[in-house]
Design a protein around this motif. Structure first.
Motif, PDB file in Angstrom:
ATOM      1  N   MET A   1       0.880  -1.266  -0.062  1.00 50.08           N
ATOM      2  CA  MET A   1      -0.169   0.168  -0.174  1.00 50.08           C
ATOM      3  C   MET A   1       0.871   1.348   0.030  1.00 50.08           C
ATOM      4  O   MET A   1       1.904   1.652   0.858  1.00 50.08           O
ATOM      5  CB  MET A   1      -0.929   0.050   1.144  1.00 50.08           C
ATOM      6  N   SER A   2       0.678   2.172  -1.068  1.00 50.29           N
ATOM      7  CA  SER A   2       1.536   3.340  -1.152  1.00 50.29           C
ATOM      8  C   SER A   2       1.143   4.305  -0.132  1.00 50.29           C
ATOM      9  O   SER A   2       1.758   5.295  -0.118  1.00 50.29           O
ATOM     10  CB  SER A   2       1.517   3.745  -2.637  1.00 50.29           C
ATOM     11  N   GLN A   3      -0.388   4.426   0.149  1.00 50.91           N
ATOM     12  CA  GLN A   3      -1.061   5.488   0.998  1.00 50.91           C
ATOM     13  C   GLN A   3      -1.706   4.710   1.822  1.00 50.91           C
ATOM     14  O   GLN A   3      -2.467   3.937   1.608  1.00 50.91           O
ATOM     15  CB  GLN A   3      -1.333   6.630   0.014  1.00 50.91           C
ATOM     16  N   SER A   4      -1.992   5.520   3.048  1.00 43.66           N
ATOM     17  CA  SER A   4      -3.423   5.306   3.950  1.00 43.66           C
ATOM     18  C   SER A   4      -4.563   5.597   3.109  1.00 43.66           C
ATOM     19  O   SER A   4      -4.867   6.118   2.481  1.00 43.66           O
ATOM     20  CB  SER A   4      -3.249   6.132   5.157  1.00 43.66           C
ATOM     21  N   PRO A   5      -5.555   4.535   3.479  1.00 48.31           N
ATOM     22  CA  PRO A   5      -6.904   4.687   2.889  1.00 48.31           C
ATOM     23  C   PRO A   5      -7.625   5.966   3.238  1.00 48.31           C
ATOM     24  O   PRO A   5      -7.243   6.430   4.053  1.00 48.31           O
ATOM     25  CB  PRO A   5      -7.597   3.550   3.639  1.00 48.31           C
ATOM     26  N   MET A   6      -8.219   6.495   2.052  1.00 51.10           N
ATOM     27  CA  MET A   6      -9.058   7.750   2.339  1.00 51.10           C
ATOM     28  C   MET A   6     -10.409   7.429   1.982  1.00 51.10           C
ATOM     29  O   MET A   6     -11.035   6.834   1.191  1.00 51.10           O
ATOM     30  CB  MET A   6      -8.513   8.486   1.125  1.00 51.10           C
ATOM     31  N   LEU A   7     -11.232   8.032   3.162  1.00 48.02           N
ATOM     32  CA  LEU A   7     -12.715   8.066   3.166  1.00 48.02           C
ATOM     33  C   LEU A   7     -13.368   9.458   2.758  1.00 48.02           C
ATOM     34  O   LEU A   7     -12.696  10.459   2.529  1.00 48.02           O
ATOM     35  CB  LEU A   7     -13.162   7.500   4.513  1.00 48.02           C
ATOM     36  N   ALA A   8     -14.594   9.126   2.593  1.00 53.31           N
ATOM     37  CA  ALA A   8     -15.532  10.285   2.152  1.00 53.31           C
ATOM     38  C   ALA A   8     -14.886  11.285   1.042  1.00 53.31           C
ATOM     39  O   ALA A   8     -14.735  12.463   1.050  1.00 53.31           O
ATOM     40  CB  ALA A   8     -15.622  11.421   3.603  1.00 53.31           C
TER      41      ALA A   8
ATOM     42  N   ALA B   1       6.574  -0.751   0.376  1.00 52.39           N
ATOM     43  CA  ALA B   1       5.636  -0.208  -0.634  1.00 52.39           C
ATOM     44  C   ALA B   1       5.557  -0.875  -1.753  1.00 52.39           C
ATOM     45  O   ALA B   1       4.492  -0.977  -2.577  1.00 52.39           O
ATOM     46  CB  ALA B   1       5.767   1.473  -0.778  1.00 52.39           C
ATOM     47  N   ASN B   2       6.484  -1.851  -2.501  1.00 49.27           N
ATOM     48  CA  ASN B   2       6.432  -2.684  -3.390  1.00 49.27           C
ATOM     49  C   ASN B   2       6.613  -4.177  -3.258  1.00 49.27           C
ATOM     50  O   ASN B   2       7.139  -4.783  -3.970  1.00 49.27           O
ATOM     51  CB  ASN B   2       7.567  -2.049  -4.296  1.00 49.27           C
ATOM     52  N   THR B   3       6.009  -4.316  -2.048  1.00 48.43           N
ATOM     53  CA  THR B   3       6.160  -5.982  -1.555  1.00 48.43           C
ATOM     54  C   THR B   3       4.577  -6.344  -1.700  1.00 48.43           C
ATOM     55  O   THR B   3       3.833  -5.468  -0.996  1.00 48.43           O
ATOM     56  CB  THR B   3       6.877  -5.989  -0.350  1.00 48.43           C
ATOM     57  N   LEU B   4       4.446  -7.353  -2.230  1.00 50.85           N
ATOM     58  CA  LEU B   4       2.847  -8.144  -1.986  1.00 50.85           C
ATOM     59  C   LEU B   4       2.559  -8.231  -0.460  1.00 50.85           C
ATOM     60  O   LEU B   4       3.513  -8.972   0.262  1.00 50.85           O
ATOM     61  CB  LEU B   4       3.048  -9.295  -2.841  1.00 50.85           C
ATOM     62  N   PRO B   5       1.475  -7.903  -0.217  1.00 49.40           N
ATOM     63  CA  PRO B   5       1.226  -8.265   1.183  1.00 49.40           C
ATOM     64  C   PRO B   5       0.932  -9.797   1.500  1.00 49.40           C
ATOM     65  O   PRO B   5       0.560 -10.428   0.421  1.00 49.40           O
ATOM     66  CB  PRO B   5      -0.169  -7.439   1.307  1.00 49.40           C
ATOM     67  N   THR B   6       0.864 -10.201   2.600  1.00 52.44           N
ATOM     68  CA  THR B   6       0.521 -11.552   2.912  1.00 52.44           C
ATOM     69  C   THR B   6       0.123 -11.728   4.474  1.00 52.44           C
ATOM     70  O   THR B   6      -0.026 -10.793   5.420  1.00 52.44           O
ATOM     71  CB  THR B   6       1.811 -12.164   3.038  1.00 52.44           C
TER      72      THR B   6
END
Length: 843
Positions: free
Chosen positions: A761-768, A821-826
């Motif tokens: 994930m390159s950035q925190s999630p954004m809402l609204a 930031a460029n690694t697949l999550p697990t």
């Protein structure tokens, strides 16, 4: 007299009264304003008519009148006289009347034009007694509307903090020097745990002894000691009497309850060859000059009575005096010669004392004043020109009680009964008892009942009665004697009653006494609770000494009780047994009968019953068999408003819905989002909850209601969809996990997830629509917080590398990449992740 400072100002005062209707005179202690000024005015032809001079205290009223009469070479009642309650020395030739403040109010009410009066002098107006404020307000109104020739002179030792100029803007202001000789002041605070009264006694003995700290030329004079009340005066008199030679020292108490002869003894010069010790309350602070005083010992205390509108009585407390009061007291030592004052507190504490005492109107029972207001024709105290506005709650309580006693009607207009009560000249409660007793006596053909009421009123208004327990019946014989007996006979005359007082005493019955007291104090009918406690009809708790003759009786009427600091229940001083069956006969009008529906907290269910109550005391109940469903619903809603929404199934999903709606409403104010705050929901229970209570009778059923569904349905379908899109309850991670979103009261959206699932994930999630960043709590493999961030990109570039160094050694089986930031999550360990990746490639 000609050497007093006021003498130099007499021409200016005379000229001011010739050209002004109102004069304000500031004259410090010793100026002679209370004696030399009115004495001189008797020879001023410009003053047409009698002169009325108000003194705040009865002791000063008698003393000043006697002093001026002697200077005129006359007896009291000739050219100079006085009026106090229960005693009058005024004749047809009297031109100067010294009166207490309440007397002036009566005189104005009975004759608003004040025929024959040319000047009213308000002496010591800085003391701000309740009756002073009222008397001045009425006098100003008389002057403005009926007597433009009436002169008013307001005199004060100090104008500091006194809004006289605002109240009388056209008045001529004058100032006189005081005449006080230098007074040396020492401070001697109480040490350690020693009782202050014992400390005071030791200090007095030291001052009178051979090693007196006072200057040698003053040490042989008489001494004035200031104490808060009668009880302390008597205790100190006993302490000193046991240690001083009665042949050399004369101990003279001085307080308002003393008979005139004892007061005169305290004021008069000491007997030849003896030194005088005057033990006084604040009655000796002003207006009085006590012969021979060169020493003052000041306890620094006063007895303060603060009216409690909840209980309807005044709470007594021992309070420190003000700096102004301390100055007045020390000045008593320097009236006729230099003096010495010993203050039993520290200089540091003195600097922290209030500058001046508060006006009585701020902490007094306003019931008598409100009745005066109604008799005057006003519907509110605000209609009077008062120096200080009274507390609204105190005034409202006064009007409510007058209405309950039928002395005013619902529009605050005085009734014929109220007019008759005012003419009796006693407290409105007692006046109501006297008038109702007369009607009962006529109806039952028992004339002794009305005479008994006069005796009871005499006991309740008497001062200084010896203590004989709480039973008021034990004091009736005392009400036949002295000034109290004269007052009782005066009420008999006003009510046109006959009958011997002694006969009424001998035939007095507890049942009759209880009946009459209940007419005066319907809010103090009391029911026993606990060992020595009682609950009054007004809800207040009081206690009775276990050894008292009335203790243990199931019902009483409390005529007099006091609340003191440090006690949870008031202490009963005067009461009578009460026959509760009177509430079914003569006093049935005091009983309220109503249908009560509510929630039984102990059983957790609704109840409905018919109740009979006197005030807050429950007399009887009867269950209602056929319940109206609407009443049950109303009771549930009332309980929710008392106890809060927590009685419902108010789980986390409901709280989160409230927070989400508040947040979306803040960012999208142009849309009509419903308000789900606790306040809004409690105010609208009838619309969103009541329809779903048709089968609810207890807490268990109430807790099964789906509140989340009910509140969500307050939104339209479109709003529900938009809310879920803008502020979802979870966030989809690339690993397939739906991480729960939690919203807090600060408007933040929070998400907790293991760090390895946030990789890539390159950035925190954004809402609204990008308005609200999600604050992420990144967890270790053991679900412990590693970092909290709302800027994931910055975290990867900086703090992550320190976390990686520490965690690699602790959790070597898990993935800690150099380029997160460029690694697949697990969701797995490195081994499982590699195996999963290999399996994917084989597929």
């Amino acid at each position: 007299m000609n050497q007093l400072p006021i003498h130099a100002l007499l021409p200016s005062i005379r000229e001011a009264l010739a050209h002004h209707d109102q004069v304000i005179l500031e004259a410090p202690t010793g100026a002679g304003k209370s004696t030399a000024l009115p004495l001189a005015m008797l020879d001023w032809p410009e003053i047409a008519g009698r002169i009325l001079m108000l003194e705040p205290r009865r002791v000063a009223t008698r003393s000043v009148a006697q002093f001026i009469a002697e200077r005129r070479g006359q007896c009291l009642g000739q050219e100079v006289g006085f009026r106090i309650r229960g005693e009058s020395r005024v004749g047809s030739q009297t031109r100067l009347e010294i009166v207490t403040e309440g007397i002036l109010t009566r005189m104005i009410q009975q004759d608003p034009e004040l025929k024959g009066v040319g000047l009213i002098i308000f002496d010591e107006i800085h003391e701000r007694h309740l009756t002073t404020d009222l008397g001045l307000a009425l006098a100003l109104e008389v002057q403005a509307s009926l007597r433009d020739d009436l002169k008013l002179l307001a005199m004060s030792a100090t104008l500091s903090g006194l809004p006289l100029a605002e109240l009388m803007p056209e008045a001529k202001s004058l100032s006189s020097e005081g005449r006080s000789f230098p007074v040396a002041v020492d401070y001697r605070p109480v040490k350690g745990q020693q009782a202050w009264l014992e400390h005071m006694g030791r200090c007095v003995l030291e001052l009178l002894g051979p090693d007196s700290p006072a200057p040698a030329e003053l040490a042989a004079g008489s001494l004035l000691a200031f104490l808060p009340g009668k009880a302390e005066i008597l205790r100190l008199a006993e302490f000193l009497g046991a240690r001083l030679d009665g042949e050399r020292f004369s101990i003279c108490p001085l307080y308002g309850e003393l008979p005139p002869q004892a007061q005169d003894k305290a004021i008069a010069p000491a007997p030849a060859g003896r030194r005088k010790l005057v033990l006084a309350t604040n009655v000796a602070e002003s207006s009085l000059t006590i012969e021979g005083i060169s020493l003052v010992v000041d306890s620094g205390y006063r007895r303060h009575a603060g009216f409690n509108p909840r209980t309807g009585v005044s709470r007594l407390a021992l309070k420190r005096i003000s700096q102004a009061s301390a100055t007045q007291r020390s000045g008593r030592a320097g009236r006729l010669a230099p003096g010495y004052c010993l203050r039993l507190w520290s200089q540091e504490e003195h600097d922290r004392m209030p500058k001046a005492d508060e006006p009585e109107i701020l902490h007094s029972d306003l019931l008598p004043m409100v009745l005066d207001c109604a008799f005057w024709g006003a519907r509110s105290l605000q209609e009077l020109t008062l120096l200080t506005a009274p507390p609204k709650v105190h005034e409202t309580l006064g009007w409510e009680l007058l209405t309950q006693l039928e002395l005013v009607d619902a529009r605050r207009k005085i009734t014929p009964l109220g007019q008759a009560a005012h003419r009796l000249g006693c407290h409105p409660r007692l006046a109501h008892m006297l008038l109702k007793a007369k009607l009962l006596a006529e109806k039952q053909q028992r004339p002794e009942l009305a005479t008994l009421a006069c005796l009871l009123a005499g006991v309740l208004e008497a001062r200084g009665l010896p203590r004989r327990g709480a039973d008021i019946g034990g004091y009736l014989a005392l009400a036949c004697q002295g000034l109290t007996g004269s007052q009782v006979k005066s009420w008999q005359q006003k009510l046109k009653l006959g009958g011997a007082l002694a006969e009424a005493v001998s035939h007095a019955r507890d049942q009759d006494i209880g009946l009459l007291l209940a007419l005066a104090y319907p809010d103090r009918i009391a029911k026993a609770r606990g060992v020595d406690g009682y609950q009054l009809a007004n809800g207040t708790g009081v206690s009775l000494a276990p050894e008292d003759a009335l203790a243990g009786h199931p019902w009483l009427v409390i005529a007099d009780f006091q609340q003191t600091e440090g006690r949870t229940a008031g202490r009963v001083y005067l009461a009578s047994r009460f026959d509760v069956s009177l509430l079914e006969r003569e006093l049935d009008f005091l009983v309220t009968r109503q249908q009560e529906c509510g929630w039984d907290e102990a059983k957790g269910r609704f109840y409905a019953e018919h109740q009979a109550k006197v005030g807050q005391i429950l007399l009887s109940t009867q269950a209602i068999a056929n319940l109206d469903r609407s009443q049950i619903v109303a009771a549930i809603l009332a309980q929710l408003r008392r106890k809060g929404l927590g009685l419902l199934n108010w789980d986390e999903s409901v709280t989160q819905l409230q927070l989400r709606l508040a947040l979306v409403g803040e960012h999208y104010q142009d849309q009509d989002w419903p308000s789900l705050t606790d306040e809004a929901l409690l105010a609208s229970l009838e619309s969103w909850l009541a329809p779903y209570l048709t089968q609810v009778n207890n807490l268990a059923q109430l807790a099964r209601i789906d509140c989340h569904g009910l509140l969500r349905n307050l939104m339209s379908w479109e709003q529900q969809q938009k809310l879920d899109a803008l502020l979802p309850t979870s966030w989809p991670m690339a690993t397939g996990t739906r991480a729960r979103l939690h919203y807090d009261a600060n408007g933040r959206a929070l998400l907790s997830v293991r760090l390895q699932e946030a990789l890539g994930m390159s950035q925190s999630p954004m809402l609204a629509q990008g308005k609200i960043p999600v604050t992420m709590t990144l967890l270790s493999p053991a679900q412990r917080p590693l970092a909290v961030t709302a800027d994931l990109a910055s975290f990867w570039q900086g703090p992550y590398h320190e976390v990686k160094k520490e965690m690699r050694g602790r959790y070597p089986k898990h993935l800690w990449p150099d380029d997160p930031a460029n690694t697949l999550p697990t969701k797995f360990t490195k081994k499982k992740t590699l195996a999963s990746g290999a399996a994917s490639r084989n597929d």
